[in-house]
Design an enzyme around this catalytic site. Structure first.
Site, PDB file in Angstrom:
ATOM      1  CE  LYS A  80      -4.557   0.813   0.747  1.00  0.00           C
ATOM      2  NZ  LYS A  80      -5.712   0.032   0.326  1.00  0.00           N
ATOM      3  N   GLY A 180     -21.436   5.483   5.816  1.00  0.00           N
ATOM      4  CA  GLY A 180     -20.573   5.963   4.730  1.00  0.00           C
ATOM      5  C   GLY A 180     -21.235   5.741   3.386  1.00  0.00           C
ATOM      6  N   GLY A 182     -20.035   6.906   0.347  1.00  0.00           N
ATOM      7  CA  GLY A 182     -19.058   7.343  -0.651  1.00  0.00           C
ATOM      8  C   GLY A 182     -19.062   6.427  -1.856  1.00  0.00           C
ATOM      9  CG  HIS A 183     -15.832   6.590  -4.680  1.00  0.00           C
ATOM     10  ND1 HIS A 183     -14.982   7.416  -3.986  1.00  0.00           N
ATOM     11  CD2 HIS A 183     -16.085   7.205  -5.849  1.00  0.00           C
ATOM     12  CE1 HIS A 183     -14.725   8.483  -4.715  1.00  0.00           C
ATOM     13  NE2 HIS A 183     -15.379   8.386  -5.855  1.00  0.00           N
ATOM     14  CB  VAL A 184     -17.456   1.208  -1.205  1.00  0.00           C
ATOM     15  CG1 VAL A 184     -18.007  -0.174  -0.866  1.00  0.00           C
ATOM     16  CG2 VAL A 184     -16.080   1.077  -1.853  1.00  0.00           C
TER      17      VAL A 184
HETATM   18  P1  NAD Z   1     -14.916   7.330  -0.042  1.00  0.00           P
HETATM   19  O1  NAD Z   1     -13.997   8.369   0.506  1.00  0.00           O
HETATM   20  O2  NAD Z   1     -15.484   7.500  -1.407  1.00  0.00           O
HETATM   21  O3  NAD Z   1     -16.160   7.125   0.945  1.00  0.00           O
HETATM   22  C1  NAD Z   1     -16.074   7.152   2.318  1.00  0.00           C
HETATM   23  C2  NAD Z   1     -17.278   7.946   2.797  1.00  0.00           C
HETATM   24  O4  NAD Z   1     -17.355   7.819   4.212  1.00  0.00           O
HETATM   25  C3  NAD Z   1     -17.190   9.427   2.477  1.00  0.00           C
HETATM   26  O5  NAD Z   1     -18.385   9.836   1.837  1.00  0.00           O
HETATM   27  C4  NAD Z   1     -17.019  10.092   3.834  1.00  0.00           C
HETATM   28  O6  NAD Z   1     -17.605  11.367   3.909  1.00  0.00           O
HETATM   29  C5  NAD Z   1     -17.709   9.097   4.744  1.00  0.00           C
HETATM   30  N1  NAD Z   1     -17.318   9.098   6.139  1.00  0.00           N
HETATM   31  C6  NAD Z   1     -16.080   9.274   6.676  1.00  0.00           C
HETATM   32  N2  NAD Z   1     -16.126   9.141   8.004  1.00  0.00           N
HETATM   33  C7  NAD Z   1     -17.427   8.878   8.304  1.00  0.00           C
HETATM   34  C8  NAD Z   1     -18.121   8.638   9.513  1.00  0.00           C
HETATM   35  N3  NAD Z   1     -17.505   8.645  10.695  1.00  0.00           N
HETATM   36  N4  NAD Z   1     -19.450   8.396   9.471  1.00  0.00           N
HETATM   37  C9  NAD Z   1     -20.104   8.401   8.279  1.00  0.00           C
HETATM   38  N5  NAD Z   1     -19.502   8.613   7.110  1.00  0.00           N
HETATM   39  C10 NAD Z   1     -18.182   8.856   7.131  1.00  0.00           C
HETATM   40  O7  NAD Z   1     -14.149   5.951   0.089  1.00  0.00           O
HETATM   41  P2  NAD Z   1     -14.549   4.554  -0.557  1.00  0.00           P
HETATM   42  O8  NAD Z   1     -13.710   4.327  -1.747  1.00  0.00           O
HETATM   43  O9  NAD Z   1     -16.024   4.445  -0.650  1.00  0.00           O
HETATM   44  O10 NAD Z   1     -14.017   3.558   0.568  1.00  0.00           O
HETATM   45  C11 NAD Z   1     -14.761   3.351   1.756  1.00  0.00           C
HETATM   46  C12 NAD Z   1     -14.066   2.286   2.585  1.00  0.00           C
HETATM   47  O11 NAD Z   1     -13.959   1.088   1.830  1.00  0.00           O
HETATM   48  C13 NAD Z   1     -12.625   2.646   3.002  1.00  0.00           C
HETATM   49  O12 NAD Z   1     -12.386   2.077   4.260  1.00  0.00           O
HETATM   50  C14 NAD Z   1     -11.778   1.958   1.946  1.00  0.00           C
HETATM   51  O13 NAD Z   1     -10.474   1.677   2.435  1.00  0.00           O
HETATM   52  C15 NAD Z   1     -12.586   0.686   1.746  1.00  0.00           C
HETATM   53  N6  NAD Z   1     -12.372   0.036   0.465  1.00  0.00           N
HETATM   54  C16 NAD Z   1     -12.633   0.695  -0.694  1.00  0.00           C
HETATM   55  C17 NAD Z   1     -12.449   0.040  -1.909  1.00  0.00           C
HETATM   56  C18 NAD Z   1     -12.779   0.709  -3.215  1.00  0.00           C
HETATM   57  O14 NAD Z   1     -12.852   0.012  -4.246  1.00  0.00           O
HETATM   58  N7  NAD Z   1     -13.024   2.013  -3.251  1.00  0.00           N
HETATM   59  C19 NAD Z   1     -11.983  -1.279  -1.929  1.00  0.00           C
HETATM   60  C20 NAD Z   1     -11.750  -1.940  -0.712  1.00  0.00           C
HETATM   61  C21 NAD Z   1     -11.952  -1.268   0.473  1.00  0.00           C
END
Ligand code: NAD
Length: 381
Positions: A80, A180, A182-184
């Site tokens: 990472k 959360g 966000g993207h996922v």
């Molecule tokens: P992202 O930044 O798009 O989404 C995260 C969301 O969580 C954001 O909208 C943020 O505002 C919100 N957030 C942060 N703290 C918060 C809280 N305390 N309460 C509520 N909402 C909160 O990130 P992502 O890509 O969606 O990833 C989310 C998680 O999934 C991360 O832990 C990441 O490591 C993990 N992950 C992502 C992927 C991927 O393909 N994007 C793959 C494996 C794991």
């Protein structure tokens, strides 16, 4: 000495610090384990308050990648990287091209991708400097944004968890508390709604939460502090790490904890504790491997159908963990760790016959020549 102790404690092979002042790049690349192949893991950009916090994060996250790749059966090691900076203010072409050179200097022992704070546009700048980047745009022979695949994989893991807790692979009429959006989490909300679940969501970014609610018909939004108290069947952590900690575990009112976030547990004992309380816990590094599977297929020459087939297997992989846990009377997190450690031990035994280094990637992208990567005028998102 303290630095080496810290690195040695989690078993990392190599940790490299890059400081390229002209490009304002301060980055750390951590290679945890290359027993199974080159170390693949995303690049996180985050305004870490201290350098120690950045190091702690990259060490933790890279180790989790070793477990994720091994549990998923991929021929990849764990790594990472982190860039210290604010993704909203500090992104530039120079920064990501400098980071691309840093990645390239490791000769394929580490392959990068998107993570929190970086996106497909940033990967394109990196790609103009090195082949050792995945999650590049589909127009360049890449696999694009991994998040929809991660979300689809999380849904598979939730369905497998429903079999264990409710006797059927369905979320129909089940209530999901989704932390959360966000993207996922945003994609997952849409998938859950299509499957007939009631979704109660939250996000610290109120605008984003409301946009996802409008887009997918999320049933209700609560304040982020209240999500742990929502009575539900499934709690799905999809925000940052450490959602399950000493303060939150007593508040959970669900039968299943299954979500996409990395490092959901503040410590492994909490995974054991969840199961001791009668809940099913889907180990994060098993359920959230969809994005990794998708970028992995990019190394073979990207094929979306093949990627989706592999991501669907998360259902069976999560089920396998539960079967092992039940057979040996272990928690799911312990069962997953034992499975990973066996695989690493078996393969490292084989490798003692060969020269272990370098574990390099062979990358087969169709449309790829470095010169064909167009330079964009600016960085979006
Ligand atoms: P992202 O930044 O798009 O989404 C995260 C969301 O969580 C954001 O909208 C943020 O505002 C919100 N957030 C942060 N703290 C918060 C809280 N305390 N309460 C509520 N909402 C909160 O990130 P992502 O890509 O969606 O990833 C989310 C998680 O999934 C991360 O832990 C990441 O490591 C993990 N992950 C992502 C992927 C991927 O393909 N994007 C793959 C494996 C794991």
């Amino acid at each position: 000495m303290k630095l080496f102790e810290k690195i040695g404690k989690l078993g990392h092979e190599q940790v490299v610090f890059f400081s390229l002042g002209d490009a304002n790049l301060k980055a750390i690349i951590a290679i945890h384990d290359t027993t199974l192949g080159p170390a693949l893991g995303g690049c996180r950009m985050f305004p870490y308050k201290t350098e120690e916090a950045a190091l702690a994060d990259v060490l933790r996250l890279s180790r989790a990648m070793t477990y994720k790749a091994a549990a998923t059966g991929l021929h990849l090691g764990g790594g990472k990287s982190v860039i210290i900076g604010d993704p909203k203010k500090d992104k530039s072409e120079a920064l990501f091209r400098a980071f691309g050179k840093a990645v390239g200097s490791l000769g394929g022992r580490y392959i990068t991708a998107e993570d929190v704070g970086t996106d497909v546009n940033d990967m394109e700048f990196i790609f103009s400097e090195t082949d050792y980047v995945t999650g590049v745009d589909t127009s360049l022979g890449g696999s694009g944004n991994p998040s929809p695949y991660t979300a689809f994989g999380v849904l598979q893991g939730i369905l497998a968890s429903c079999v264990r807790s409710f006797g059927e692979p369905s979320v129909k009429n089940r209530t999901v508390a989704l932390q959360g959006l966000g993207h996922v989490g945003g994609h997952l909300a849409g998938l859950l709604k299509k499957e007939g679940a009631t979704v109660i969501g939250c996000d610290v970014d109120k605008e984003r939460a409301e946009a996802i609610q409008d887009k997918h018909g999320v049933d209700d939004l609560v304040h982020p502090d209240e999500i742990f108290d929502v009575p539900c069947d499934i709690f799905a952590p999809c925000a940052m790490g450490l959602a399950i900690n000493e303060n939150t575990i007593d508040r959970l009112k669900c039968k299943v904890v299954a979500g996409g976030a990395n490092n959901q547990l503040a410590n492994d004992t909490l995974g054991i504790e969840l199961e001791a309380r009668g809940m099913t816990y889907a180990p994060d590094f098993v359920i959230n491997a969809g994005g990794l599977i998708n970028v992995y297929t990019e190394l073979e020459g990207y094929n979306e159908r093949r990627a989706m087939r592999l991501v669907r297997n998360i259902f069976y992989n999560v089920q396998k963990i539960y079967q092992l846990a039940d057979k040996y009377n272990e928690s799911s997190i312990e069962a997953a760790r034992i499975m990973v450690e066996h695989r690493l031990k078996d393969i490292s035994g084989l490798q003692s016959h060969f020269n272990r280094f370098p574990a390099r990637a062979a990358i087969h992208r169709q449309n790829r020549t470095p010169a064909s990567a167009p330079s964009r005028g600016g960085v979006e998102g």
